[in-house]
Design an enzyme around this catalytic site. Sequence first.
Site, PDB file in Angstrom:
ATOM      1  N   GLY A  20       1.897  22.397  40.090  1.00 21.13           N
ATOM      2  CA  GLY A  20       2.173  23.967  40.437  1.00 21.13           C
ATOM      3  C   GLY A  20       1.095  24.211  40.290  1.00 21.13           C
ATOM      4  O   GLY A  20       0.916  25.957  40.373  1.00 21.13           O
ATOM      5  N   ILE A  97       5.266  13.531  53.190  1.00 23.35           N
ATOM      6  CA  ILE A  97       3.921  13.971  55.051  1.00 23.35           C
ATOM      7  C   ILE A  97       5.008  13.978  55.799  1.00 23.35           C
ATOM      8  O   ILE A  97       6.008  13.588  55.980  1.00 23.35           O
ATOM      9  CB  ILE A  97       3.743  12.201  55.273  1.00 23.35           C
ATOM     10  CG1 ILE A  97       2.873  11.141  54.246  1.00 23.35           C
ATOM     11  CG2 ILE A  97       2.982  11.545  56.586  1.00 23.35           C
ATOM     12  CD1 ILE A  97       2.632   9.790  54.297  1.00 23.35           C
ATOM     13  N   LEU A  98       4.425  15.028  56.399  1.00 19.86           N
ATOM     14  CA  LEU A  98       5.548  15.769  57.494  1.00 19.86           C
ATOM     15  C   LEU A  98       5.218  14.711  58.679  1.00 19.86           C
ATOM     16  O   LEU A  98       4.356  14.416  59.117  1.00 19.86           O
ATOM     17  CB  LEU A  98       4.641  17.448  58.081  1.00 19.86           C
ATOM     18  CG  LEU A  98       4.422  17.689  55.723  1.00 19.86           C
ATOM     19  CD1 LEU A  98       3.988  19.314  56.512  1.00 19.86           C
ATOM     20  CD2 LEU A  98       6.615  18.867  56.339  1.00 19.86           C
ATOM     21  N   ASN A 112      -4.183  22.283  54.110  1.00 19.28           N
ATOM     22  CA  ASN A 112      -3.300  21.481  52.537  1.00 19.28           C
ATOM     23  C   ASN A 112      -4.820  21.651  52.107  1.00 19.28           C
ATOM     24  O   ASN A 112      -5.919  21.338  52.429  1.00 19.28           O
ATOM     25  CB  ASN A 112      -2.969  20.196  53.065  1.00 19.28           C
ATOM     26  CG  ASN A 112      -3.145  18.842  51.305  1.00 19.28           C
ATOM     27  OD1 ASN A 112      -2.255  19.302  50.899  1.00 19.28           O
ATOM     28  ND2 ASN A 112      -3.380  18.230  52.120  1.00 19.28           N
ATOM     29  N   HIS A 114      -6.794  19.116  49.158  1.00 23.49           N
ATOM     30  CA  HIS A 114      -7.290  18.286  49.040  1.00 23.49           C
ATOM     31  C   HIS A 114      -7.729  17.391  47.586  1.00 23.49           C
ATOM     32  O   HIS A 114      -9.095  17.816  48.086  1.00 23.49           O
ATOM     33  CB  HIS A 114      -6.815  16.637  50.072  1.00 23.49           C
ATOM     34  CG  HIS A 114      -7.350  15.562  50.140  1.00 23.49           C
ATOM     35  ND1 HIS A 114      -5.652  14.472  49.479  1.00 23.49           N
ATOM     36  CD2 HIS A 114      -8.222  14.897  49.700  1.00 23.49           C
ATOM     37  CE1 HIS A 114      -6.475  13.628  49.876  1.00 23.49           C
ATOM     38  NE2 HIS A 114      -7.894  12.993  49.314  1.00 23.49           N
TER      39      HIS A 114
END
Length: 194
Positions: A20, A97-98, A112, A114
């Site tokens: 986080g 994974i959505l 997102n 990455h």
Amino acid sequence: MEKLTGFKKINSAVFISGTGSNLNNLLKFSTLKKSKIKINLILSNNHKAKGLIFARKFKIQKKIINYKITSTAEKKILKLLKMNEIDLICLAGFMKILSKNFIKNFKGKIINIHPSLLPKYKGLNTHKRAIENNEKFSGCTVHYVNSRLDGGKIISQKKVKILKNDTPNSLAKKILKQEHLLYIKALKKIYSNL
Ligand code: GRF
């Protein structure tokens, strides 16, 4: 407060699965007057995610979602997002994974971060793969989420030099520092016209 600053803040949710540090960074930014986002909800599939401590620190509601059955989990998430009038989802180390259907419900509203220079090195173990391929540079990317894994439109990218003695770990650390700057830069870019 929002009236005084002249704009309504974007209600946002951050999804995490681990440490986080990006969440912490987004939370710090969101508390600034000039921030156009407000974080209303922190969501995790992992009740052991270290990053959940930031929910308490910043007094933001957190929800842990049981992901045994993805469709059930996503239904629950969509309900929570609606209830909280969420307009932006920031994925920050979220390891699920959505689904296509979920993304359709939030089209253009999920971003997102990455840890590679997309389209290179989609998926996991990006630093190890970049080093093994003798890349001179790696970096990080903030992108919109679509139904292709790490394949949505790029918003911002930052290059980081790979040194001869870099290990996946040392590279990860260097890139993570840049991720924190890049996520904010990307948000500013998205909402620059507000
Ligand atoms: C970051 O490297 C991010 O790019 C990737 O997962 C990592 C999460 O780190 N998607 P943290 O949990 O934000 O510290």
